[in-house]
Design a protein around this motif. Structure first.
Motif, PDB file in Angstrom:
ATOM      1  N   THR A 256       0.838  -1.201   0.000  1.00 53.08           N
ATOM      2  CA  THR A 256       0.000   0.000   0.000  1.00 53.08           C
ATOM      3  C   THR A 256       0.875   1.254   0.000  1.00 53.08           C
ATOM      4  O   THR A 256       0.614   2.212  -0.740  1.00 53.08           O
ATOM      5  CB  THR A 256      -0.945   0.015   1.214  1.00 53.08           C
ATOM      6  N   GLY A 259       2.283   1.691  -3.424  1.00 58.53           N
ATOM      7  CA  GLY A 259       1.282   2.232  -4.335  1.00 58.53           C
ATOM      8  C   GLY A 259       1.057   3.719  -4.123  1.00 58.53           C
ATOM      9  O   GLY A 259       0.957   4.488  -5.093  1.00 58.53           O
ATOM     10  N   ILE A 260       0.966   4.153  -2.857  1.00 57.22           N
ATOM     11  CA  ILE A 260       0.797   5.584  -2.559  1.00 57.22           C
ATOM     12  C   ILE A 260       2.008   6.370  -3.057  1.00 57.22           C
ATOM     13  O   ILE A 260       1.878   7.485  -3.579  1.00 57.22           O
ATOM     14  CB  ILE A 260       0.584   5.796  -1.050  1.00 57.22           C
ATOM     15  N   ILE A 263       1.635   7.103  -6.677  1.00 54.00           N
ATOM     16  CA  ILE A 263       0.676   8.199  -6.890  1.00 54.00           C
ATOM     17  C   ILE A 263       1.351   9.549  -6.632  1.00 54.00           C
ATOM     18  O   ILE A 263       1.206  10.497  -7.411  1.00 54.00           O
ATOM     19  CB  ILE A 263      -0.551   8.017  -5.989  1.00 54.00           C
ATOM     20  N   HIS A 264       2.125   9.636  -5.530  1.00 55.97           N
ATOM     21  CA  HIS A 264       2.844  10.871  -5.217  1.00 55.97           C
ATOM     22  C   HIS A 264       3.866  11.197  -6.309  1.00 55.97           C
ATOM     23  O   HIS A 264       4.056  12.367  -6.669  1.00 55.97           O
ATOM     24  CB  HIS A 264       3.542  10.735  -3.863  1.00 55.97           C
ATOM     25  N   LYS A 277      -1.766  15.181  -3.006  1.00 55.24           N
ATOM     26  CA  LYS A 277      -1.058  14.126  -2.265  1.00 55.24           C
ATOM     27  C   LYS A 277      -1.833  13.749  -1.010  1.00 55.24           C
ATOM     28  O   LYS A 277      -1.980  12.567  -0.682  1.00 55.24           O
ATOM     29  CB  LYS A 277       0.349  14.590  -1.892  1.00 55.24           C
ATOM     30  N   SER A 280      -5.131  12.016  -2.120  1.00 54.60           N
ATOM     31  CA  SER A 280      -4.888  10.666  -2.643  1.00 54.60           C
ATOM     32  C   SER A 280      -4.520   9.694  -1.529  1.00 54.60           C
ATOM     33  O   SER A 280      -4.900   8.518  -1.569  1.00 54.60           O
ATOM     34  CB  SER A 280      -3.776  10.694  -3.692  1.00 54.60           C
ATOM     35  N   THR A 281      -3.802  10.176  -0.526  1.00 56.99           N
ATOM     36  CA  THR A 281      -3.432   9.322   0.610  1.00 56.99           C
ATOM     37  C   THR A 281      -4.668   8.930   1.412  1.00 56.99           C
ATOM     38  O   THR A 281      -4.809   7.786   1.846  1.00 56.99           O
ATOM     39  CB  THR A 281      -2.420  10.039   1.517  1.00 56.99           C
ATOM     40  N   ALA A 284      -6.716   6.498  -0.581  1.00 55.10           N
ATOM     41  CA  ALA A 284      -6.033   5.200  -0.720  1.00 55.10           C
ATOM     42  C   ALA A 284      -6.466   4.197   0.343  1.00 55.10           C
ATOM     43  O   ALA A 284      -6.386   2.987   0.124  1.00 55.10           O
ATOM     44  CB  ALA A 284      -4.522   5.403  -0.650  1.00 55.10           C
ATOM     45  N   TYR A 288      -7.683   0.496  -0.871  1.00 58.66           N
ATOM     46  CA  TYR A 288      -6.374  -0.132  -0.678  1.00 58.66           C
ATOM     47  C   TYR A 288      -6.107  -1.279  -1.662  1.00 58.66           C
ATOM     48  O   TYR A 288      -4.955  -1.529  -2.031  1.00 58.66           O
ATOM     49  CB  TYR A 288      -6.233  -0.634   0.760  1.00 58.66           C
ATOM     50  N   VAL A 291      -4.681   0.235  -4.698  1.00 67.27           N
ATOM     51  CA  VAL A 291      -3.364   0.792  -4.380  1.00 67.27           C
ATOM     52  C   VAL A 291      -2.331  -0.325  -4.257  1.00 67.27           C
ATOM     53  O   VAL A 291      -1.187  -0.190  -4.711  1.00 67.27           O
ATOM     54  CB  VAL A 291      -3.432   1.635  -3.089  1.00 67.27           C
TER      55      VAL A 291
END
Length: 313
Positions: A256, A259-260, A263-264, A277, A280-281, A284, A288, A291
């Motif tokens: 996870t 994956g985050i 995205i960042h 950010k 999205s966190t 997430a 999950y 992610v």
């Protein structure tokens, strides 16, 4: 030489006194205790980062003993945890280790310290604080459910579902403790290193979270765990089931995070607003599964290169 030795002794005494004061605040001043808890390892970190390991171990040991005399056995477990964390972080700084090494070594030291305390509590005092906490939590849940049932005439969940839920909680205790230890290590490092840096101590730096990349071995561990869960299908309550559910939980959290991080990285690459950010966190967490899949794809195929290629076009 004599001046250096005198300075070492004087600064050691100061750090011991400061550590003792912080521990006293934690236990006797409730409102300020939380802040003191976050910076409690700071005196040991500074001393261990400044002087050799032998002197640091001596100062750390004396600091723990002094706190025992002001708070007794009740203060000793926390004192050992904070002192061990401070010693591990400071020693990593003194030996010019990377921040990743510092994070892992501090986590391992905290985990070992906690395990030793648990065994001592269990063997010498016959006090299982983990089991007692679970019993207390379960009793609290049952009372809450009874209260809701009396007020609404309908229970939110059945007693059987509650029993299954706590059965899973009990089996995932090892993974939960491990993850909690890593979180505490990260918090201690993140809060105390900037403070130590202000005292002209050279501290290592973490690379940006958007560049986080776990070892590819994590992907293989996940595939092995997934294969065992799908084809062997361990029975509920067996040793293999307990091992698999704990390993799976840790791997889910790691993937996870991976994956985050992707995205960042995408947000940074395309110059999107930083507020995305945070959003999205947060998103997430309920998403999950997606992610985790993103983290798996990144470890397997390095989709960041594709993202960078898209940006260049």
């Amino acid at each position: 030489m004599q001046n250096n030795q005198s300075r070492k002794l004087a600064q050691g005494a100061m750090m011991i006194a400061l550590f003792t004061v912080l521990m006293a605040i934690i236990f006797y001043v409730p409102l300020a205790g939380f802040i003191a808890m976050l910076i409690a390892p700071l005196p040991i970190i500074w001393y261990s980062a400044t002087y050799d390991r032998k002197s640091s171990i001596l100062v750390t040991f004396i600091a723990v003993i002094i706190t025992f005399f002001i708070g007794g056995l009740i203060i000793l477990p926390a004192s050992l945890i904070f002192a061990a964390a401070g010693m591990a972080i400071g020693d990593a700084i003194y030996n010019k280790r990377s921040k990743v090494f510092m994070f892992i070594s501090t986590s391992i030291v905290l985990l070992i310290t906690f395990a030793i305390q648990y065994l001592i509590s269990l063997r010498l005092f016959e006090f299982d604080f983990i089991n007692d906490s679970l019993v207390l939590m379960r009793k609290s849940y049952e009372e809450s459910l009874d209260l809701v049932e009396k007020m609404t005439g309908q229970a939110p969940i059945s007693k059987e579902t509650l029993a299954e839920m706590f059965s899973v909680v009990e089996m995932t205790i090892p993974a939960s403790i491990t993850l909690a230890v890593f979180v505490f290590a990260f918090i201690f490092i993140s809060i105390n290193l900037p403070i130590v840096k202000r005292f002209k101590v050279d501290v290592p730096k973490f690379s940006s979270f958007s560049h986080l990349r776990l070892p590819r071995a994590v992907l293989w561990y996940y595939l092995i765990t997934l294969t065992i869960n799908l084809f062997v299908q361990p029975e509920l309550g067996t040793s293999l089931y307990v091992v698999m559910i704990n390993v799976s939980l840790i791997l889910w959290v790691l993937l996870t995070l991976q994956g985050i991080s992707v995205i960042h990285f995408t947000i940074d690459t395309f110059g999107l607003p930083r507020m995305l950010k945070v959003l999205s966190t947060i998103v997430a967490i309920p998403l999950y599964s997606f992610v985790i899949l993103l983290g798996i794809i990144d470890l397997g195929f390095n989709i960041r290169e594709y993202i960078q290629a898209k940006k260049q076009k």
